[in-house]
Scaffold this motif. Structure first.
Motif, mmCIF file in Angstrom:
data_model
loop_
_atom_site.group_PDB
_atom_site.id
_atom_site.type_symbol
_atom_site.label_atom_id
_atom_site.label_comp_id
_atom_site.label_asym_id
_atom_site.label_seq_id
_atom_site.Cartn_x
_atom_site.Cartn_y
_atom_site.Cartn_z
ATOM 1 N N ASN A 112 35.961 71.298 34.396
ATOM 2 C CA ASN A 112 35.629 72.602 33.802
ATOM 3 C C ASN A 112 34.133 72.853 33.651
ATOM 4 N N PRO A 114 30.461 74.355 34.523
ATOM 5 C CA PRO A 114 29.913 75.493 35.281
ATOM 6 C C PRO A 114 29.252 75.055 36.586
ATOM 7 N N ILE A 116 30.512 73.316 38.860
ATOM 8 C CA ILE A 116 31.475 73.292 39.967
ATOM 9 C C ILE A 116 31.331 74.533 40.833
ATOM 10 N N SER A 117 31.293 75.700 40.209
ATOM 11 C CA SER A 117 31.207 76.946 40.984
ATOM 12 C C SER A 117 29.871 77.065 41.708
ATOM 13 N N ILE A 118 28.799 76.540 41.096
ATOM 14 C CA ILE A 118 27.480 76.573 41.743
ATOM 15 C C ILE A 118 27.483 75.694 42.980
ATOM 16 N N GLU A 120 30.105 74.559 44.628
ATOM 17 C CA GLU A 120 31.133 75.022 45.557
ATOM 18 C C GLU A 120 30.583 76.084 46.514
ATOM 19 N N THR A 121 29.674 76.913 46.041
ATOM 20 C CA THR A 121 29.137 77.997 46.868
ATOM 21 C C THR A 121 27.790 77.662 47.501
ATOM 22 N N LYS A 127 32.254 69.309 50.964
ATOM 23 C CA LYS A 127 33.361 68.730 50.193
ATOM 24 C C LYS A 127 33.903 67.538 50.984
ATOM 25 N N PRO A 306 37.685 67.488 39.579
ATOM 26 C CA PRO A 306 37.049 68.193 40.695
ATOM 27 C C PRO A 306 36.894 67.251 41.890
ATOM 28 N N TYR A 309 31.486 66.202 46.048
ATOM 29 C CA TYR A 309 30.626 67.017 46.900
ATOM 30 C C TYR A 309 29.447 66.159 47.363
#
Length: 345
Positions: A112, A114, A116-118, A120-121, A127, A306, A309
């Motif tokens: 959870n 923040p 992760i989204s950074i 991921e994009t 990955k 998660p 990466y």
């Protein structure tokens, strides 16, 4: 704004600092500095500073030697401010990894987070795990803090039965002190020799315990029968939870149905939940088939972590490393552990 190394003197202070934020045990110095401390693996601690304030923190596992040295962050980076600029934190982490001479930086952010989204994009991250020297389980098995009545009711009937039957035997359950460590070491050596279990060198457990207990971050729980140690569990802790790190069992003068592990785990849960106010017990994921079946008796909740990466820095070197199979990485890891055992048995 930059990531800077934490001095050795300051590092120990982070054991207390991290108890005040949502940090997992993999990031605490008492744990990571003692598990990863060999000739080809070590730990490094850094913090992200902005306007003279500590905004984020990370424990890095460094594996290998230059020019084939990798950096691994398990359960980090840890955000210390709710309004932290996570994008800047990750970008500067990439710069730090490049400056440190890593072939690649492998990251698994906290659940959870923040970050992760950074990540991921971010097109710089893949990955993928290129060289699987360090790969932990993809899930957790968590048992959450409830009243004792609700906790017991949540266990499967067979688990409750094991607890009751073990309670009819004269087992003595207690937290271990310094004097019990000799008994625990002998138990682990005996189980390792008789069953071939791949425990870490016992000196690693001793070092983690010695440092962690200064901050109430780890405990041994034991079961004795007729003054003989028959079962021991090593628990490591973080800000929110406690984790089943390892355990050993000797089968001796009791019936298999009266075996103490279920009651010993319940004893550890009672202490962690009601004396230490932890939110959940991570009973650890995986193991042998019989161990998995045992853990399932507690009805744990499986929580997916998660993915890993990877930020690739030295493409040619990493391409060469990635040609080796997972078996090679496992053999490489086992060679290091074997050499390590010679010095830290």
């Amino acid at each position: 704004m930059s990531w800077v190394p934490i001095s050795k003197r300051e590092t120990v202070l982070w054991n207390e600092k991290l108890k005040n934020v949502d940090a997992v045990f993999n990031q605490f110095p008492y744990y990571i500095a003692n598990e990863y401390n060999s000739f080809l693996s070590k730990s490094r601690f850094i913090k992200y500073v902005h306007q003279d304030q500590d905004v984020a923190y990370a424990a890095i596992i460094e594996i290998g030697l230059y020019p084939a040295k990798m950096g691994i962050i398990e359960g980090g980076p840890v955000l210390l401010k709710t309004d932290a600029d996570v994008g800047a934190i990750i970008n500067n982490l990439k710069k730090f990894a490049t400056k440190s001479g890593y072939t690649h930086l492998q990251i698994r952010p906290p659940i959870n987070s923040p970050a992760i989204s950074i990540i991921e994009t971010d097109k710089d991250f893949e990955k993928k795990v290129y060289f699987p020297y360090h790969v932990k389980d993809d899930s957790e098995l968590n048992i959450y803090n409830k009243s004792e009545k609700e906790l017991l009711a949540g266990f499967k009937m067979q688990c409750r039965r094991k607890i009751v039957l073990a309670g009819r035997v004269g087992f003595e359950y207690k937290k271990a002190g310094e004097k019990e460590l000799v008994d625990i070491k002998n138990l682990f050596n005996e189980v390792s020799d008789s069953k071939g279990y791949g425990f870490l060198p016992f000196k690693i457990y001793e070092a983690i315990h010695k440092e962690g207990r200064k901050y109430n971050l780890c405990d041994w729980y034991t079961a004795y029968l007729d003054n003989e140690l028959v079962n021991a569990i090593f628990i490591v802790k973080d800000s929110q939870s406690f984790y089943h790190f390892t355990s050993a069992l000797r089968v001796t003068n009791y019936h298999p149905n009266e075996s103490p592990p279920a009651k010993l785990h319940f004893f550890a849960m009672q202490d962690g939940f009601y004396n230490d106010n932890k939110a959940y017990y991570n009973i650890s994921y995986g193991g042998s088939n019989s161990l998995v079946r045992f853990k399932e008796l507690f009805n744990p909740v499986e929580v997916e972590k998660p993915p890993y990466y990877t930020y690739v820095i030295k493409k040619r070197t990493l391409k060469w490393l990635s040609r080796f199979s997972k078996d090679y990485a496992a053999r490489f890891r086992n060679i290091i552990k074997s050499v390590d055992k010679l010095f830290r048995k």
